[in-house]
Design an enzyme around this catalytic site. Structure first.
Site: not given
Ligand SMILES: [Zn+2]
Length: 412
Positions: A300, A171, A174, A373
């Site tokens: 992420h 992403h 990020e 995350e």
């Molecule tokens: Zn992500």
């Protein structure tokens, strides 16, 4: 109807669709940041299914970016969205101060642009030739190399050692994750020969690092001298790379078929050159019928979570996931989470997603595949994607022990 009258009618219909609440003369914002408190996982599924962009989740509070149409749909379904602000205005606010187009803004210079990342990887390979091998798994939609750095003793030889893959920056916005992969590179190259744990892993594993799976998106996010809050790749309207993997692709309402959505899965599985390239590399690691890569983390931001498959179903077990295998994921996930203070859970406990990298890595190759995350923990809004660069060192080192746990598990 003549062409002009048809256009006028179409414009009037669009205005009606845009909503009557907009003051005369003001443009409705395209993207609005909302918070939804006290959600359960079924409500979070509904939010994700609308194609809205879930930024983070903490204790049932969801931070989400939605278009006016998505917000209306969710409110009509009974979800209490409270408005935080217009996304573009919030990004511009954060962008106050000196800016150089194509670089990180003042105060965030510690982050690496694609050119700086490429130079760091070249330097690591140059300075540690015996234990590194720099190559690429392919190129992005716009032609940037998707760098791959292998770190191992006798790196030029394919030895019979467990291979462990770390991927970052699927992403675009990020950026902290790119720094995470770069930190892994620096730790295992610079620490070799002096740090006993590092030396042992480099001698007994083949560590594979792809620091930016989405370099086009990352560059686009900073190209205007102001963060754009961009998530997808740069192919057409953009594909969400982490909905584009070819395992139960688009099966379960965990992605969007609308190209305008931030969770657009693409027209077909592996339609994005970036996912296709990484998958092609992983497929190529099947040697004599055995997949050499045994463990994987995809980094992420944000929410401080350790997640494991499957994401496409709420069920703990499914075709391709026995109770024993689910138990191992939970055990390793909890152990890693205990080391960094993240919250461990099956991915779908957050909300259902389909076409993700973890589901494909496990579903196709039986690779012990996790999503981390990273920082911050939650309710960070858009700032959650753009922590100041003072956070790079503590937040990447925070995962050292978890990375070591996975490297150890890779041999188990
Ligand atoms: Zn992500």
């Amino acid at each position: 109807m003549g062409t002009t009258r048809r256009m006028l009618a179409a414009a009037a219909a669009l205005l009606l669709l845009a909503g009557a609440a907009t003051p005369a003369g003001a443009q409705p914002p395209d993207r609005v940041l909302y918070e939804v408190r006290g959600t359960d996982s079924a409500q979070r599924d509904t939010i994700a299914r609308s194609g809205a962009d879930v930024l983070g989740v903490r204790d049932g509070t969801v931070t989400v970016v939605a278009s006016p149409a998505q917000a209306r749909e969710l409110r009509a379904g009974g979800l209490p969205l409270s408005e935080i602000g217009d996304v573009d205005a919030l990004l511009a606010e954060r962008g106050a101060g000196k800016r150089t187009a194509g670089d990180f803004p003042a105060g965030d210079e510690g982050y690496h642009t694609y050119a700086e990342l490429s130079e760091e990887l070249s330097a690591a390979a140059r300075e540690h030739p015996g234990i590194t091998r720099l190559s690429s798994v392919g190129t992005s939609a716009q032609g940037r190399a998707l760098h791959l750095l292998k770190i191992s003793d006798n790196a030029g030889t394919d030895e019979a050692e467990p291979e462990v893959l770390f991927t970052c920056n699927q992403h675009a916005r990020e950026h902290l994750t790119t720094e995470m992969c770069l930190h892994i590179v620096q730790r295992f190259t610079e620490g070799y020969g002096s740090d006993p744990a590092v030396t042992n892993f480099v001698d007994t594993r083949e560590i594979l690092v792809i620091p930016s799976v989405n370099p086009d998106g990352a560059e686009y996010d900073i190209a205007g001298g102001e963060y754009r809050g961009w998530r997808k790749n740069r192919q057409g309207a953009g594909t969400d790379l982490n909905r584009n993997w070819d395992y139960r692709w688009g099966c379960c309402g965990g992605s969007s078929g609308n190209p305008a959505s931030d969770t657009y899965r693409g027209p077909s599985p592996f339609s994005a050159p970036e996912t296709r390239a990484v998958a092609g590399f992983v497929d190529s690691r099947v040697v004599d019928g055995t997949q050499q890569i045994t463990a994987h983390i995809d980094f992420h931001t944000y929410s401080e979570l350790v997640l494991w498959p499957f994401g496409y179903t709420h069920d703990d077990t499914a075709e391709g996931m026995t109770a024993e295998e689910a138990q191992r994921f939970a055990e390793v996930g909890r152990k890693m989470a205990a080391s960094n203070g993240y919250t461990p859970q099956q991915s779908s406990d957050l909300y259902v997603t389909d076409g993700t990298v973890n589901d494909w890595m496990w579903g196709k190759h039986k690779i012990l595949s996790f999503t981390f995350e990273m920082y911050p923990r939650g309710a960070g809004g858009l700032d959650g994607f753009y922590p100041p660069d003072e956070q790079i060192a503590p937040q990447t080192a925070r995962n050292d022990e978890a990375v070591d746990i996975l490297l150890a598990e890779a041999g188990a």
